[in-house]
Write an enzyme that holds these catalytic residues in place. Structure first.
Site, PDB file in Angstrom:
ATOM      1  N   SER A  51      84.995 -35.083-123.987  1.00 36.89           N
ATOM      2  CA  SER A  51      84.858 -34.389-122.715  1.00 36.89           C
ATOM      3  C   SER A  51      85.060 -32.902-122.955  1.00 36.89           C
ATOM      4  O   SER A  51      85.649 -32.498-123.966  1.00 36.89           O
ATOM      5  CB  SER A  51      85.886 -34.900-121.705  1.00 36.89           C
ATOM      6  OG  SER A  51      85.821 -34.164-120.500  1.00 36.89           O
ATOM      7  N   ARG A  52      84.574 -32.102-122.027  1.00 38.26           N
ATOM      8  CA  ARG A  52      84.829 -30.664-122.112  1.00 38.26           C
ATOM      9  C   ARG A  52      86.329 -30.396-122.031  1.00 38.26           C
ATOM     10  O   ARG A  52      86.855 -29.476-122.639  1.00 38.26           O
ATOM     11  CB  ARG A  52      84.086 -29.968-120.973  1.00 38.26           C
ATOM     12  CG  ARG A  52      84.156 -28.451-120.988  1.00 38.26           C
ATOM     13  CD  ARG A  52      83.195 -27.842-119.984  1.00 38.26           C
ATOM     14  NE  ARG A  52      83.183 -28.558-118.725  1.00 38.26           N
ATOM     15  CZ  ARG A  52      82.092 -29.101-118.193  1.00 38.26           C
ATOM     16  NH1 ARG A  52      80.937 -29.023-118.812  1.00 38.26           N
ATOM     17  NH2 ARG A  52      82.160 -29.736-117.028  1.00 38.26           N
ATOM     18  N   TYR A  73      84.012 -31.606-126.805  1.00 30.03           N
ATOM     19  CA  TYR A  73      82.631 -31.537-127.278  1.00 30.03           C
ATOM     20  C   TYR A  73      82.548 -30.883-128.655  1.00 30.03           C
ATOM     21  O   TYR A  73      81.851 -31.367-129.554  1.00 30.03           O
ATOM     22  CB  TYR A  73      81.771 -30.731-126.297  1.00 30.03           C
ATOM     23  CG  TYR A  73      81.593 -31.331-124.925  1.00 30.03           C
ATOM     24  CD1 TYR A  73      81.893 -32.668-124.670  1.00 30.03           C
ATOM     25  CD2 TYR A  73      81.120 -30.553-123.875  1.00 30.03           C
ATOM     26  CE1 TYR A  73      81.719 -33.209-123.408  1.00 30.03           C
ATOM     27  CE2 TYR A  73      80.938 -31.074-122.604  1.00 30.03           C
ATOM     28  CZ  TYR A  73      81.243 -32.406-122.382  1.00 30.03           C
ATOM     29  OH  TYR A  73      81.073 -32.933-121.128  1.00 30.03           O
ATOM     30  N   LEU A  89      75.609 -36.424-120.959  1.00 27.02           N
ATOM     31  CA  LEU A  89      75.834 -35.191-120.199  1.00 27.02           C
ATOM     32  C   LEU A  89      74.706 -34.962-119.196  1.00 27.02           C
ATOM     33  O   LEU A  89      73.634 -35.568-119.307  1.00 27.02           O
ATOM     34  CB  LEU A  89      75.930 -34.004-121.153  1.00 27.02           C
ATOM     35  CG  LEU A  89      76.986 -34.095-122.263  1.00 27.02           C
ATOM     36  CD1 LEU A  89      77.018 -32.797-123.064  1.00 27.02           C
ATOM     37  CD2 LEU A  89      78.360 -34.415-121.691  1.00 27.02           C
ATOM     38  N   LYS A 112      68.198 -40.752-120.771  1.00 26.16           N
ATOM     39  CA  LYS A 112      66.958 -40.218-120.192  1.00 26.16           C
ATOM     40  C   LYS A 112      67.298 -39.280-119.032  1.00 26.16           C
ATOM     41  O   LYS A 112      68.373 -39.410-118.426  1.00 26.16           O
ATOM     42  CB  LYS A 112      66.049 -41.364-119.746  1.00 26.16           C
ATOM     43  CG  LYS A 112      66.689 -42.316-118.709  1.00 26.16           C
ATOM     44  CD  LYS A 112      66.750 -41.713-117.332  1.00 26.16           C
ATOM     45  CE  LYS A 112      67.755 -42.365-116.422  1.00 26.16           C
ATOM     46  NZ  LYS A 112      68.072 -41.549-115.246  1.00 26.16           N
TER      47      LYS A 112
END
Length: 359
Positions: A51-52, A73, A89, A112
């Site tokens: 995760s960020r 990340y 993301l 996608k």
């Protein structure tokens, strides 16, 4: 276009020689859904979540799987234990992070749409080739035997529906009050009904025909911009593709109403339909076959049954691992994904939608 060659049985999960160590990148609803399915796939092992915000990754691991190592990340790029990444993301980050991860030596399965423009897709394909790392767009329904059966019904000379003439599909879900709303209704994040849901009928029509559309018509209901942005996205879209063979795709998608999910393939002699085209039942999926008057076997209706097709995501992960091991070919391949991005780009243009990078 580069046709998808269904030269694999997705219900026969192929075990890679060694488990492929995966990082799930992102901690949203999709990541929560698929992490256990990744664990269940042959040749795969989910080892990390990214995760960020490291605290967010740690909370995800504690809730979903305490065995996962929480990372940021940026940590993913440097961690040599991570061999493959499932990228979940928002759409606008796909191109940047696919590029970075490939150059960091990771194999990437990207949710996608891979990207929404052909130029970006071509650049990523070139990076995949340069780095020798696998990049695949995640259309999970392609990895269920139901799709193979639909492909056979659409293409075989002796198909009980006869020569394919039309593909009619709807894919609508009301996402306005969901966890997805902030991303799906964001122009800056390249959201909208077509990118999120309409890409499924488009991808299937291209797969079944083996062609690219000769003409595209599209109209959209554009939502009001969300707070802090200047432009809206397509809350609903209606599209018509005319393929060189004469087959038509007629599709409607919406992120502001539903659920409404249907698929019908119509041929000269009959049609076949399902209400679960993108999420067939793992244990038993069914297609309804209708024979028209004038059919050699006479008018009537029957049910086509696929037993034990498996979970579509699990099948997809196992197949990806087999590709990394050199035991299978990617489905879809990058030539297909470039053409898919071009089709999405053309459809957005036909409906008059553009993305404001400065929103």
């Amino acid at each position: 276009m580069s046709r998808i060659e269904f030269d694999f049985d997705p219900s026969d999960l192929i075990d890679a020689p060694d488990d492929l160590n995966w990082c799930v990148m992102g901690t949203g609803m999709i990541a929560r859904k698929v992490t256990p399915l990744l664990h269940a796939a042959g040749g795969c092992c989910a080892t990390h979540v990214a995760s960020r915000d490291i605290a967010r990754a740690e909370a995800f691991a504690a809730e979903i799987d305490p065995g996962l190592t929480a990372v940021t990340y940026e940590d993913v790029e440097a961690d040599e234990d991570i061999e493959a990444v499932y990228l979940t993301l928002p759409n606008h980050l796909h191109a940047e992070w696919c590029e970075r991860l490939l150059r960091a030596g990771k194999h990437v399965l990207c949710e996608k749409p891979l990207v929404t423009g052909a130029t970006e897709a071509e650049r990523l394909a070139a990076t995949s080739k340069q780095t020798g790392r696998l990049l695949v767009e995640g259309f999970m329904y392609l990895h269920h035997p139901q799709t193979l059966l639909l492909h056979a019904l659409a293409t075989q000379a002796d198909s009980p529906i006869g020569r394919l003439r039309a593909i009619d599909a709807t894919f609508c879900h009301d996402l306005r009050g969901s966890d997805f709303a902030k991303t799906r209704f964001s122009n800056r994040m390249r959201g909208g009904a077509l990118a999120d849901l309409g890409c499924y009928p488009i991808s299937l029509a291209r797969t079944l025909t083996g062609e690219e559309p000769a003409a595209i018509e599209a109209e959209a209901l554009i939502a009001e911009p969300i707070e802090g942005e200047r432009a809206g996205v397509d809350a609903e879209a209606r599209v018509r593709f005319a393929f060189p063979s004469g087959v038509e795709l007629r599709a409607r998608c919406s992120i502001a109403e539903g659920p409404d999910i249907t698929l019908t393939l119509t041929g000269e002699l009959g049609n076949v339909s399902t209400g679960l085209p993108w999420a067939p039942d793992p244990a038993r999926s069914e297609l309804t076959l209708v024979r028209f008057d004038g059919h050699p076997e006479g008018a009537g209706e029957s049910t086509l049954v696929i037993e034990g097709g498996g979970e579509k995501f699990t099948n997809q992960f196992a197949h990806f691992a087999a590709c990394v091991a050199g035991e299978a070919q990617p489905v879809p391949n990058l030539r297909w994904s470039i053409d898919q991005a071009r089709a999405i780009e053309r459809t957005h243009a036909a409906m008059g939608l553009s993305f404001d990078q400065g929103s």
